[in-house]
Structures are given as structure tokens and as C-alpha cells.
Design a protein around this motif. Structure first.
Motif, PDB file in Angstrom:
ATOM      1  N   GLY A  50       0.772  -1.225   0.000  1.00 43.03           N
ATOM      2  CA  GLY A  50       0.000   0.000   0.000  1.00 43.03           C
ATOM      3  C   GLY A  50       0.809   1.284   0.000  1.00 43.03           C
ATOM      4  O   GLY A  50       0.235   2.380   0.032  1.00 43.03           O
ATOM      5  N   TYR A  51       2.108   1.194  -0.028  1.00 42.65           N
ATOM      6  CA  TYR A  51       2.929   2.406  -0.044  1.00 42.65           C
ATOM      7  C   TYR A  51       3.021   2.962  -1.456  1.00 42.65           C
ATOM      8  O   TYR A  51       2.953   2.232  -2.441  1.00 42.65           O
ATOM      9  N   ASP A  52       3.171   4.305  -1.552  1.00 39.00           N
ATOM     10  CA  ASP A  52       3.386   4.980  -2.826  1.00 39.00           C
ATOM     11  C   ASP A  52       4.113   6.297  -2.542  1.00 39.00           C
ATOM     12  O   ASP A  52       4.599   6.512  -1.441  1.00 39.00           O
ATOM     13  N   HIS A  53       4.154   7.206  -3.513  1.00 38.31           N
ATOM     14  CA  HIS A  53       4.854   8.486  -3.340  1.00 38.31           C
ATOM     15  C   HIS A  53       4.290   9.335  -2.200  1.00 38.31           C
ATOM     16  O   HIS A  53       4.991  10.195  -1.676  1.00 38.31           O
ATOM     17  N   SER A  54       3.049   9.111  -1.828  1.00 36.71           N
ATOM     18  CA  SER A  54       2.452   9.947  -0.794  1.00 36.71           C
ATOM     19  C   SER A  54       2.852   9.548   0.619  1.00 36.71           C
ATOM     20  O   SER A  54       2.744  10.348   1.547  1.00 36.71           O
ATOM     21  N   ASN A  55       3.316   8.310   0.812  1.00 34.01           N
ATOM     22  CA  ASN A  55       3.668   7.879   2.167  1.00 34.01           C
ATOM     23  C   ASN A  55       5.018   7.163   2.239  1.00 34.01           C
ATOM     24  O   ASN A  55       5.285   6.439   3.198  1.00 34.01           O
ATOM     25  N   MET A  56       5.829   7.365   1.212  1.00 41.14           N
ATOM     26  CA  MET A  56       7.175   6.773   1.199  1.00 41.14           C
ATOM     27  C   MET A  56       8.107   7.785   0.542  1.00 41.14           C
ATOM     28  O   MET A  56       7.747   8.438  -0.427  1.00 41.14           O
ATOM     29  N   MET A  57       9.292   7.925   1.066  1.00 43.95           N
ATOM     30  CA  MET A  57      10.265   8.840   0.474  1.00 43.95           C
ATOM     31  C   MET A  57      11.626   8.180   0.387  1.00 43.95           C
ATOM     32  O   MET A  57      11.926   7.239   1.123  1.00 43.95           O
ATOM     33  N   MET A  58      12.414   8.666  -0.511  1.00 45.67           N
ATOM     34  CA  MET A  58      13.804   8.229  -0.666  1.00 45.67           C
ATOM     35  C   MET A  58      14.653   9.456  -0.365  1.00 45.67           C
ATOM     36  O   MET A  58      14.253  10.577  -0.682  1.00 45.67           O
ATOM     37  N   ALA A  59      15.796   9.270   0.234  1.00 44.05           N
ATOM     38  CA  ALA A  59      16.657  10.398   0.593  1.00 44.05           C
ATOM     39  C   ALA A  59      18.027  10.251  -0.064  1.00 44.05           C
ATOM     40  O   ALA A  59      19.042  10.065   0.605  1.00 44.05           O
ATOM     41  N   PRO A  60      18.086  10.333  -1.399  1.00 43.63           N
ATOM     42  CA  PRO A  60      19.379  10.240  -2.091  1.00 43.63           C
ATOM     43  C   PRO A  60      20.290  11.398  -1.692  1.00 43.63           C
ATOM     44  O   PRO A  60      19.811  12.494  -1.381  1.00 43.63           O
ATOM     45  N   TYR A  61      21.575  11.182  -1.714  1.00 39.52           N
ATOM     46  CA  TYR A  61      22.523  12.223  -1.333  1.00 39.52           C
ATOM     47  C   TYR A  61      23.787  12.107  -2.165  1.00 39.52           C
ATOM     48  O   TYR A  61      24.060  11.082  -2.776  1.00 39.52           O
ATOM     49  N   ASP A  62      24.552  13.176  -2.194  1.00 37.85           N
ATOM     50  CA  ASP A  62      25.828  13.196  -2.905  1.00 37.85           C
ATOM     51  C   ASP A  62      26.865  12.539  -2.010  1.00 37.85           C
ATOM     52  O   ASP A  62      27.400  13.145  -1.091  1.00 37.85           O
ATOM     53  N   TRP A  63      27.140  11.283  -2.278  1.00 36.45           N
ATOM     54  CA  TRP A  63      28.022  10.467  -1.453  1.00 36.45           C
ATOM     55  C   TRP A  63      29.488  10.873  -1.578  1.00 36.45           C
ATOM     56  O   TRP A  63      30.333  10.397  -0.835  1.00 36.45           O
ATOM     57  N   ARG A  64      29.797  11.789  -2.473  1.00 31.41           N
ATOM     58  CA  ARG A  64      31.189  12.219  -2.649  1.00 31.41           C
ATOM     59  C   ARG A  64      31.634  13.196  -1.564  1.00 31.41           C
ATOM     60  O   ARG A  64      32.830  13.330  -1.303  1.00 31.41           O
ATOM     61  N   ILE A  65      30.693  13.908  -0.953  1.00 38.41           N
ATOM     62  CA  ILE A  65      31.071  14.962  -0.009  1.00 38.41           C
ATOM     63  C   ILE A  65      30.810  14.527   1.432  1.00 38.41           C
ATOM     64  O   ILE A  65      30.048  13.606   1.691  1.00 38.41           O
ATOM     65  N   ASP A  66      31.461  15.206   2.372  1.00 47.07           N
ATOM     66  CA  ASP A  66      31.297  14.862   3.782  1.00 47.07           C
ATOM     67  C   ASP A  66      29.919  15.311   4.275  1.00 47.07           C
ATOM     68  O   ASP A  66      29.260  16.146   3.656  1.00 47.07           O
TER      69      ASP A  66
END
Length: 167
Positions: free
Chosen positions: A90-106
Motif C-alpha cells: 500500500g505504499y506509494d509516493h504519498s507515504n514513502m520517500m527516498m533520501a538520495p545524497y551526494d556520497w562524494r562529499i562529507d
């Protein structure tokens, strides 16, 4: 994590103009860019040795949303199967998020440059308020360390720590 977060070009050198908003890390466009001009690709992927962030005239940022970390290359999924199984529950964009980040920087630069932890705090608070349920966090690899940093950051009072913290 390093493998699971795509990086998009937002500003670049003349050799990269045709690749605006394409993935310099992740997906088949990365391979195409590397084959067309590997030195251009390397110039964009490396960080400025003095600042530890993008060199002048270059701006790579983490791709956003669920699509930012669902797979690296066709057939090499990272989070795609987890997302698919959560959708069955039952999850979709309204109740689930992804937190991508720039892994190159501190981690400190992630907040200074991108307001990463401030945005994550707002997103988690929004999910809690909108769903009125506990928020469950899944992370792996370097993302687990980013989450631990976030937990320390969010509990710190910036007035007491010289600007560090989400209060």
C-alpha cells in the motif's frame, strides 16, 4: 549508498553541455558519457581539493525522489525490489520517500551546500504528521552512517554547538 544514489549534472564545463540533467553516476547515460569523453567525466566527478565540494563551474547533485536510487543499471537494482514490495503493502509516493545524497562529499558539507539534513527533518516530520503513524527508516551502506549523523545533528541545538544541529 555509493552504488545506489545517482548523480545528475546541473552545471558543467563545455565538454558536458549536452549532458545537462543526465546521470553522471548511475544508469546507462553514465556509461555513454564515460565512453564519449572519460576525461570530461572524471573532471566532473572529482571534488575540489581545497573545498571538498564541486570545483568551480561544475554542479553535480543527487537525483531526487524514489527514482534517484531505485537502480544503478538495467538489471542491477538496489532499492527497486524493496519499493515494489512496499507498493504491494500500500505504499506509494504519498507515504514513502527516498533520501538520495551526494556520497562524494562529507556529511557537514551535505547540510551546508544542499540543506540535506534540514530537508530530511522536514520530510520525516511531514510523513509523521500526514500519516499519524511511526516513520520507519531503512538504510544501508554509507546511508546508515548518514542516518547516524542525522540523528546527532537533529538533536543538537545550533546555538550551543556553533551552528551544528537541527534543534
Amino acid at each position: 549508498g555509493v552504488i545506489s544514489t545517482s548523480l545528475e549534472l546541473w552545471e558543467g564545463l563545455p565538454c558536458s553541455r549536452k549532458f545537462f540533467r543526465q546521470r553522471f553516476w548511475g544508469t546507462l547515460s553514465m556509461l555513454r558519457i564515460m565512453l564519449v569523453d572519460k576525461y570530461c567525466w572524471i573532471k566532473h566527478m572529482r571534488l575540489d581539493p581545497l573545498t571538498g565540494t564541486d570545483p568551480p563551474g561544475i554542479k553535480l547533485r543527487a537525483a531526487q525522489g524514489i527514482e534517484g536510487a531505485d537502480f544503478l543499471l538495467p538489471g542491477f537494482w538496489v532499492w527497486a525490489r524493496v519499493i515494489e514490495n512496499l507498493a504491494l503493502l500500500g505504499y506509494d509516493h504519498s507515504n514513502m520517500m527516498m533520501a538520495p545524497y551526494d556520497w562524494r562529499i562529507d556529511f557537514g558539507s551535505m547540510e551546508k551546500r544542499d540543506h540535506y539534513f534540514s530537508r530530511m527533518k522536514s520530510s520525516v516530520e511531514y510523513l509523521y504528521e500526514s500519516e499519524q503513524k511511526k516513520v520507519v527508516i531503512l538504510c544501508h551502506s554509507l546511508g546508515a552512517m548518514a542516518w547516524l549523523y542525522f540523528m546527532k545533528w537533529v538533536e543538537a541545538n545550533p546555538k550551543e554547538t556553533g551552528g551544528f544541529g537541527g534543534n
